[in-house]
Scaffold this motif. Structure first.
Motif, PDB file in Angstrom:
ATOM      1  N   TRP A 127      18.939  58.210 114.457  1.00  0.00           N
ATOM      2  CA  TRP A 127      19.938  57.370 114.336  1.00  0.00           C
ATOM      3  C   TRP A 127      20.698  57.253 112.969  1.00  0.00           C
ATOM      4  CZ3 TRP A 127      22.659  52.345 114.650  1.00  0.00           C
ATOM      5  CH2 TRP A 127      23.723  51.810 114.711  1.00  0.00           C
ATOM      6  N   ILE A 128      20.059  55.956 112.463  1.00  0.00           N
ATOM      7  CA  ILE A 128      20.735  56.156 110.645  1.00  0.00           C
ATOM      8  C   ILE A 128      20.908  57.563 110.032  1.00  0.00           C
ATOM      9  CG2 ILE A 128      20.366  54.514 108.544  1.00  0.00           C
ATOM     10  CD1 ILE A 128      19.178  52.565 110.422  1.00  0.00           C
ATOM     11  N   TYR A 129      19.709  57.813 110.104  1.00  0.00           N
ATOM     12  CA  TYR A 129      19.936  59.240 108.971  1.00  0.00           C
ATOM     13  C   TYR A 129      20.798  60.245 109.563  1.00  0.00           C
ATOM     14  CZ  TYR A 129      16.241  56.714 106.327  1.00  0.00           C
ATOM     15  OH  TYR A 129      15.753  55.731 105.008  1.00  0.00           O
ATOM     16  N   ALA A 130      20.630  60.116 110.933  1.00  0.00           N
ATOM     17  CA  ALA A 130      21.608  61.546 111.441  1.00  0.00           C
ATOM     18  C   ALA A 130      22.454  61.906 110.856  1.00  0.00           C
ATOM     19  CB  ALA A 130      22.522  61.144 112.699  1.00  0.00           C
ATOM     20  N   GLN A 131      22.850  63.195 110.542  1.00  0.00           N
ATOM     21  CA  GLN A 131      23.542  63.985 109.449  1.00  0.00           C
ATOM     22  C   GLN A 131      25.234  64.135 110.728  1.00  0.00           C
ATOM     23  OE1 GLN A 131      22.828  68.069 109.051  1.00  0.00           O
ATOM     24  NE2 GLN A 131      24.602  68.710 107.926  1.00  0.00           N
ATOM     25  N   ASP A 132      25.574  63.855 112.083  1.00  0.00           N
ATOM     26  CA  ASP A 132      26.695  64.064 112.359  1.00  0.00           C
ATOM     27  C   ASP A 132      26.276  62.184 113.298  1.00  0.00           C
ATOM     28  OD1 ASP A 132      27.147  66.562 111.822  1.00  0.00           O
ATOM     29  OD2 ASP A 132      26.024  67.280 113.400  1.00  0.00           O
ATOM     30  N   ASN A 133      27.415  61.357 112.798  1.00  0.00           N
ATOM     31  CA  ASN A 133      27.812  60.087 113.281  1.00  0.00           C
ATOM     32  C   ASN A 133      26.609  59.328 112.425  1.00  0.00           C
ATOM     33  OD1 ASN A 133      30.356  61.829 115.130  1.00  0.00           O
ATOM     34  ND2 ASN A 133      28.845  62.143 116.454  1.00  0.00           N
ATOM     35  N   GLY A 134      25.948  59.528 112.063  1.00  0.00           N
ATOM     36  CA  GLY A 134      24.853  58.706 111.628  1.00  0.00           C
ATOM     37  C   GLY A 134      25.588  57.640 110.353  1.00  0.00           C
ATOM     38  N   VAL A 135      24.891  56.386 111.285  1.00  0.00           N
ATOM     39  CA  VAL A 135      25.442  54.987 110.010  1.00  0.00           C
ATOM     40  C   VAL A 135      25.651  55.770 108.690  1.00  0.00           C
ATOM     41  CG1 VAL A 135      25.176  52.926 109.460  1.00  0.00           C
ATOM     42  CG2 VAL A 135      24.434  53.837 111.863  1.00  0.00           C
ATOM     43  N   LEU A 136      24.878  56.239 107.929  1.00  0.00           N
ATOM     44  CA  LEU A 136      24.745  56.563 106.256  1.00  0.00           C
ATOM     45  C   LEU A 136      26.261  56.984 106.270  1.00  0.00           C
ATOM     46  CD1 LEU A 136      20.682  56.217 105.020  1.00  0.00           C
ATOM     47  CD2 LEU A 136      22.774  55.043 104.323  1.00  0.00           C
ATOM     48  N   ASN A 137      26.244  57.798 106.919  1.00  0.00           N
ATOM     49  CA  ASN A 137      26.760  59.534 106.319  1.00  0.00           C
ATOM     50  C   ASN A 137      28.515  59.243 107.378  1.00  0.00           C
ATOM     51  OD1 ASN A 137      24.996  61.385 105.512  1.00  0.00           O
ATOM     52  ND2 ASN A 137      24.550  62.680 107.085  1.00  0.00           N
ATOM     53  N   GLU A 138      28.552  58.082 107.755  1.00  0.00           N
ATOM     54  CA  GLU A 138      29.395  57.482 108.783  1.00  0.00           C
ATOM     55  C   GLU A 138      30.240  56.612 107.311  1.00  0.00           C
ATOM     56  OE1 GLU A 138      31.733  58.319 111.657  1.00  0.00           O
ATOM     57  OE2 GLU A 138      30.678  59.420 111.483  1.00  0.00           O
ATOM     58  N   ALA A 139      29.292  55.979 106.500  1.00  0.00           N
ATOM     59  CA  ALA A 139      29.765  55.201 105.679  1.00  0.00           C
ATOM     60  C   ALA A 139      30.388  55.663 104.085  1.00  0.00           C
ATOM     61  CB  ALA A 139      28.203  54.643 105.280  1.00  0.00           C
ATOM     62  N   ILE A 140      29.214  57.181 103.958  1.00  0.00           N
ATOM     63  CA  ILE A 140      29.373  57.433 102.449  1.00  0.00           C
ATOM     64  C   ILE A 140      30.909  58.433 103.207  1.00  0.00           C
ATOM     65  CG2 ILE A 140      28.688  60.019 101.502  1.00  0.00           C
ATOM     66  CD1 ILE A 140      26.316  59.194 102.139  1.00  0.00           C
ATOM     67  N   THR A 141      31.101  59.336 104.524  1.00  0.00           N
ATOM     68  CA  THR A 141      31.927  59.810 104.551  1.00  0.00           C
ATOM     69  C   THR A 141      33.403  59.229 104.690  1.00  0.00           C
ATOM     70  OG1 THR A 141      31.187  61.072 106.216  1.00  0.00           O
ATOM     71  CG2 THR A 141      33.661  61.266 106.301  1.00  0.00           C
ATOM     72  N   ALA A 142      33.463  57.342 105.545  1.00  0.00           N
ATOM     73  CA  ALA A 142      34.576  57.311 104.620  1.00  0.00           C
ATOM     74  C   ALA A 142      35.075  56.320 103.172  1.00  0.00           C
ATOM     75  CB  ALA A 142      34.042  55.013 105.253  1.00  0.00           C
ATOM     76  N   LEU A 143      33.947  57.027 102.415  1.00  0.00           N
ATOM     77  CA  LEU A 143      34.074  56.156 100.921  1.00  0.00           C
ATOM     78  C   LEU A 143      35.056  57.717 100.315  1.00  0.00           C
ATOM     79  CD1 LEU A 143      31.165  53.700  99.526  1.00  0.00           C
ATOM     80  CD2 LEU A 143      34.108  53.338 100.931  1.00  0.00           C
ATOM     81  N   GLY A 144      34.939  58.527 100.904  1.00  0.00           N
ATOM     82  CA  GLY A 144      35.368  60.335 100.561  1.00  0.00           C
ATOM     83  C   GLY A 144      33.999  60.939 100.047  1.00  0.00           C
ATOM     84  N   GLY A 145      33.085  60.455 100.468  1.00  0.00           N
ATOM     85  CA  GLY A 145      31.722  61.653 100.320  1.00  0.00           C
ATOM     86  C   GLY A 145      31.642  62.526 100.949  1.00  0.00           C
ATOM     87  N   ASP A 146      30.670  63.831 100.643  1.00  0.00           N
ATOM     88  CA  ASP A 146      30.050  64.036 101.952  1.00  0.00           C
ATOM     89  C   ASP A 146      28.948  64.181 102.707  1.00  0.00           C
ATOM     90  OD1 ASP A 146      32.419  66.332 100.905  1.00  0.00           O
ATOM     91  OD2 ASP A 146      30.963  67.388  99.186  1.00  0.00           O
ATOM     92  N   PRO A 147      28.829  63.922 103.265  1.00  0.00           N
ATOM     93  CA  PRO A 147      27.906  63.440 104.710  1.00  0.00           C
ATOM     94  C   PRO A 147      26.098  65.007 104.100  1.00  0.00           C
ATOM     95  CG  PRO A 147      29.294  64.330 106.404  1.00  0.00           C
ATOM     96  CD  PRO A 147      29.662  65.120 104.670  1.00  0.00           C
TER      97      PRO A 147
END
Length: 294
Positions: A127-147
């Protein structure tokens, strides 16, 4: 102490009570070793009777692309996992070896992953590493980065190492805490009288006194690294039954239970056991040499 030895009929009763355990040890441990060695010299697909194959299962391993890939992946995994686990566990133990409020809570928190179900922990990291709706990618997206595809073939090694290190810190912490609490306080009191700084106390007192604990933890962590399977299977398994980062144990599982090449799987298991035994022997030799020159 001599009076504590069993005498007369006590020896017979002791043997009777130990027989179930000894039988289980002989059948479960030595029996499985003998069975694995025997199967490694056969061709067997679980459906037809086994056929003697000589050393062909061993001879074919160097030309097996999947086995070679798993071997080098395991070396890379161990090269990252072992030092990270030992060093981080040591620093966590040093931080929690203090009489401060909340240390008991943090000790329990760090130890929980060690006693938790690997399947549950592996699903949590999925769940943390999931590409869609994963915790890490959600944080990266919120900071303006790409999943990021954390479990892709290019990044899976590092993602799996992080998950495995996180799960192993608690066990190493307990070992180092036991070593730290066995160091006599007199050493530190003398160092304080001599005006030793904190880093000097760490370098000249704590680390030398923890040498046996570090040796034991290094050996244990190395064995665990070469036997890693649970998190790797859950995190990197693909839809076709392969893995984005197969290791030796995954290769054994794949050969035996996907391709039904039990002889090949047994041969790989024997090779893996030999590697672990050789590394353990090297560790003990290095320890003796270090002890003789220290």
């Amino acid at each position: 102490m001599a009076n504590l030895r069993p005498l007369g009929l006590e020896r017979a009763w002791l043997l009777i009570f130990l027989l179930p355990t000894l039988f289980g040890l002989a059948l479960g441990a030595f029996g499985s070793i003998f069975a694995t060695l025997s199967i490694s010299f056969m061709d067997w697909d679980l459906l037809t009777p086994p056929v003697a194959a000589g050393f062909s299962n061993y001879v074919g391993l160097p030309d097996d692309r999947l086995f070679n890939q798993a071997f080098w992946n395991t070396l890379a995994f161990a090269g990252l996992y072992v030092p990270l686990t030992v060093v981080i566990s040591l620093f966590v133990a040093l931080g929690l070896n203090r009489k401060l409020p909340g240390t008991t809570f943090f000790r329990i928190a760090f130890f929980l992953p060690t006693v938790s179900s690997p399947t549950a922990v592996g699903l949590l990291w999925t769940w943390i590493y999931a590409q869609d709706n994963g915790v890490l990618n959600e944080a990266i997206t919120a900071l303006g980065g790409d999943p990021v595809r954390w479990l892709s073939r290019d990044v899976a090694l590092y993602s799996v190492v992080i998950a495995n290190v996180w799960g192993a810190i608690g066990g190493g912490m307990i070992i180092f805490l036991a070593g730290l609490q066995s160091i006599p306080r007199d050493f530190y009191e003398v160092a304080d009288l001599d005006g030793a700084k904190p880093w000097q106390r760490l370098w000249f007192i704590t680390l030398p006194a923890l040498a046996p604990s570090m040796f034991f933890q290094t050996v244990l962590t190395t064995i665990n690294a070469f036997q890693a399977f649970d998190y790797i299977y859950i995190l990197t398994r693909t839809g076709n039954g392969n893995s984005n980062m197969p290791t030796l144990v995954f290769s054994i599982y794949r050969s035996g239970f996907r391709f039904f090449r039990m002889g090949d799987a047994a041969a790989q298991a024997v090779v893996l056991t030999a590697i672990i035994l050789v590394l353990t022997f090297v560790y003990f030799r290095l320890q003796k040499k270090w002890g003789a020159t220290a």
